[in-house]
Design a protein around this motif. Sequence first.
Motif, mmCIF file in Angstrom:
data_model
loop_
_atom_site.group_PDB
_atom_site.id
_atom_site.type_symbol
_atom_site.label_atom_id
_atom_site.label_comp_id
_atom_site.label_asym_id
_atom_site.label_seq_id
_atom_site.Cartn_x
_atom_site.Cartn_y
_atom_site.Cartn_z
ATOM 1 N N SER A 162 104.992 73.244 51.361
ATOM 2 C CA SER A 162 103.632 73.442 51.856
ATOM 3 C C SER A 162 103.611 74.243 53.150
ATOM 4 O O SER A 162 102.592 74.772 53.542
ATOM 5 N N GLU A 173 97.129 60.373 42.584
ATOM 6 C CA GLU A 173 97.168 61.713 42.013
ATOM 7 C C GLU A 173 97.259 62.732 43.145
ATOM 8 O O GLU A 173 96.596 62.582 44.170
ATOM 9 N N ASN A 174 98.094 63.746 42.980
ATOM 10 C CA ASN A 174 98.205 64.772 44.012
ATOM 11 C C ASN A 174 96.868 65.447 44.256
ATOM 12 O O ASN A 174 96.116 65.706 43.315
ATOM 13 N N GLU A 233 100.759 61.458 48.116
ATOM 14 C CA GLU A 233 99.333 61.357 48.420
ATOM 15 C C GLU A 233 98.951 59.990 48.987
ATOM 16 O O GLU A 233 98.013 59.885 49.784
ATOM 17 N N HIS A 270 108.658 59.998 39.363
ATOM 18 C CA HIS A 270 107.700 60.982 39.861
ATOM 19 C C HIS A 270 107.945 61.337 41.320
ATOM 20 O O HIS A 270 107.085 61.893 41.986
ATOM 21 N N GLU A 277 103.846 67.281 47.592
ATOM 22 C CA GLU A 277 103.606 66.618 46.304
ATOM 23 C C GLU A 277 104.230 65.228 46.260
ATOM 24 O O GLU A 277 105.305 65.011 46.791
ATOM 25 N N GLY A 278 103.555 64.344 45.591
ATOM 26 C CA GLY A 278 104.119 63.017 45.365
ATOM 27 C C GLY A 278 103.976 62.076 46.554
ATOM 28 O O GLY A 278 104.590 61.018 46.595
ATOM 29 N N LEU A 313 97.974 70.389 46.833
ATOM 30 C CA LEU A 313 99.314 70.047 47.325
ATOM 31 C C LEU A 313 100.359 70.994 46.752
ATOM 32 O O LEU A 313 100.220 71.523 45.668
ATOM 33 N N MET A 314 101.435 71.189 47.516
ATOM 34 C CA MET A 314 102.507 72.054 47.023
ATOM 35 C C MET A 314 103.835 71.594 47.594
ATOM 36 O O MET A 314 103.884 70.858 48.576
ATOM 37 N N LEU A 315 104.922 72.067 47.011
ATOM 38 C CA LEU A 315 106.227 71.540 47.396
ATOM 39 C C LEU A 315 106.696 72.089 48.739
ATOM 40 O O LEU A 315 107.122 71.353 49.608
#
Length: 492
Positions: free
Chosen positions: A162, A153-154, A381, A115, A378-379, A158-160
Amino acid sequence: MIYTKQEFEKIRKASLFSNLPNIITEQKPLSELKNQEIPDHDKSFVGLKSLSHREFNSTEFWRDIPAFKNVTKDEFLDVKFQNKNTVRNLAKLEEFTKGIVDKSFIEDVRQGIKHAPMNLSISPYLLSLIDWANPYEDPLRIQFIPVQSITKENHPKLMLDSLGEQGDSPVDGLVHRYADKVLFLALDVCPVYCRFCTRSYAVGGDTELVNKMKFNNAPEKWKKAFAYIASRPEIEDVVVSGGDAYMLAPNRLKLIGETLLSIPHIRRIRIATKGPAVMPMKILSDANWSNALIDIVKLGREKGKEVALHTHFNSANEITEITRQAMLHLFKNGVIVRNQSVLIKGVNNTLESMVHLIKKLSYMNVQPYYVYQHDMVEGTEDMRTSVKQTIELEKNVRGITAGFNTPLFVMDAPGGGGKRDVHSCEYYDEVTGISIYRSPSVNEQNIYLYFDPIESLPTLGQKLWEDKTIHDELIKNAIKNSGLSSYTPVLS
Ligand SMILES: *Cc1c(COP(=O)(O)O)cnc(C)c1O
Ligand code: SF4
């Protein structure tokens, strides 16, 4: 060495002004001070623990790793050994840490990798500095090795990418967001990969989670970026980043430096690399690379322009005697080094760890420039902290040392707002964790939102985010309450 207060008093009394050892007193100009009477001053001594930043690990610490037990100092300090033995997959990690870490941890990493937005890549230097008896809490493990068991959990927001860098790119590999400065992404590889990389949309190889966009990795492709920079006279400042400039061949590093320095309106260049924090021996053992750097610094100076190295230490645990020697080499050769940290939970988010890092960096003439609020990547958090905590840290850090060695606590406003002082938010709700920023130098009309990690919120806030149907309402309310409804919210 850490002393008690009594021990320190003894040392202090025995030092400079009383029984100064002959070797010092006999030397001018200190000998002139010998008979001075020192007045009492009730500014109490801060305690010697606070001087521990002056101690640098000079042991052969790597020998605790079974695989490096017989590795000599000469070998370990050779960058070729570091590159060759960099751990790039789980099998290697398992092999190198056999006997010093539980099997369950390796299994946890196996799941974590699935993940993770970044590939595994850890230098032997870092690997040896991890406390394998307690890997879960180790600040280096946290940064470089994903585990499943504490993945959070994100946050729904959240975004890649960002920071919205892709939207500010006039040519591939160049971000032109601020009027007078650009970010030149010269390559997309690094000596190690950080789990929290803000550029995980492009940097490093593809992972199970992410197919990466690729930057222009070769001189032929850089020409477009150089031409763009040359065509815009308002640009004075270039950040050469990526990826990581440590991975540039010396002649390519020189080519970039020489090309940019020959553009008349370019006044400042920063070479960005995490290298000193993860593989400091390269500066000492790869003379071609460090000389290329020193040469462009000198060339810049001749032209009246500044070329500086910007690096990325996050924890004092990354710093050893090897680092100190490397930084000394650069300092003696006139290279200015500044540091940009990312604020990471469990790594540097306590006052003690942050102060220790700042003082250790300053002691090596590395100037703490920025501490970044963790981007909403992401990933990651489990690594983020709240705006509230950052503001509290900032308040406590200001004043502990020279102002020019006191970092600015900034956030790169999500959606492309650029850097903002974290404390300069227009609005902040500690319950929902929503903060709102304006960034007039980037865009007069927009407002930008940051979201604290849900885990850091009070129970009520956590409950509110549990209900997916009210997320939009939470955001709308925040904007309304901030009195900024006439602005345009940027929500990517
Ligand atoms: C950070 C950054 C810069 C440099 O900003 P400073 O505040 O001067 O360090 C330039 N361009 C972009 C896109 C950036 O993200
Ligand atoms: S060194 Fe920098 S660019 Fe490379 S993975 Fe780490 S944060 Fe990203």
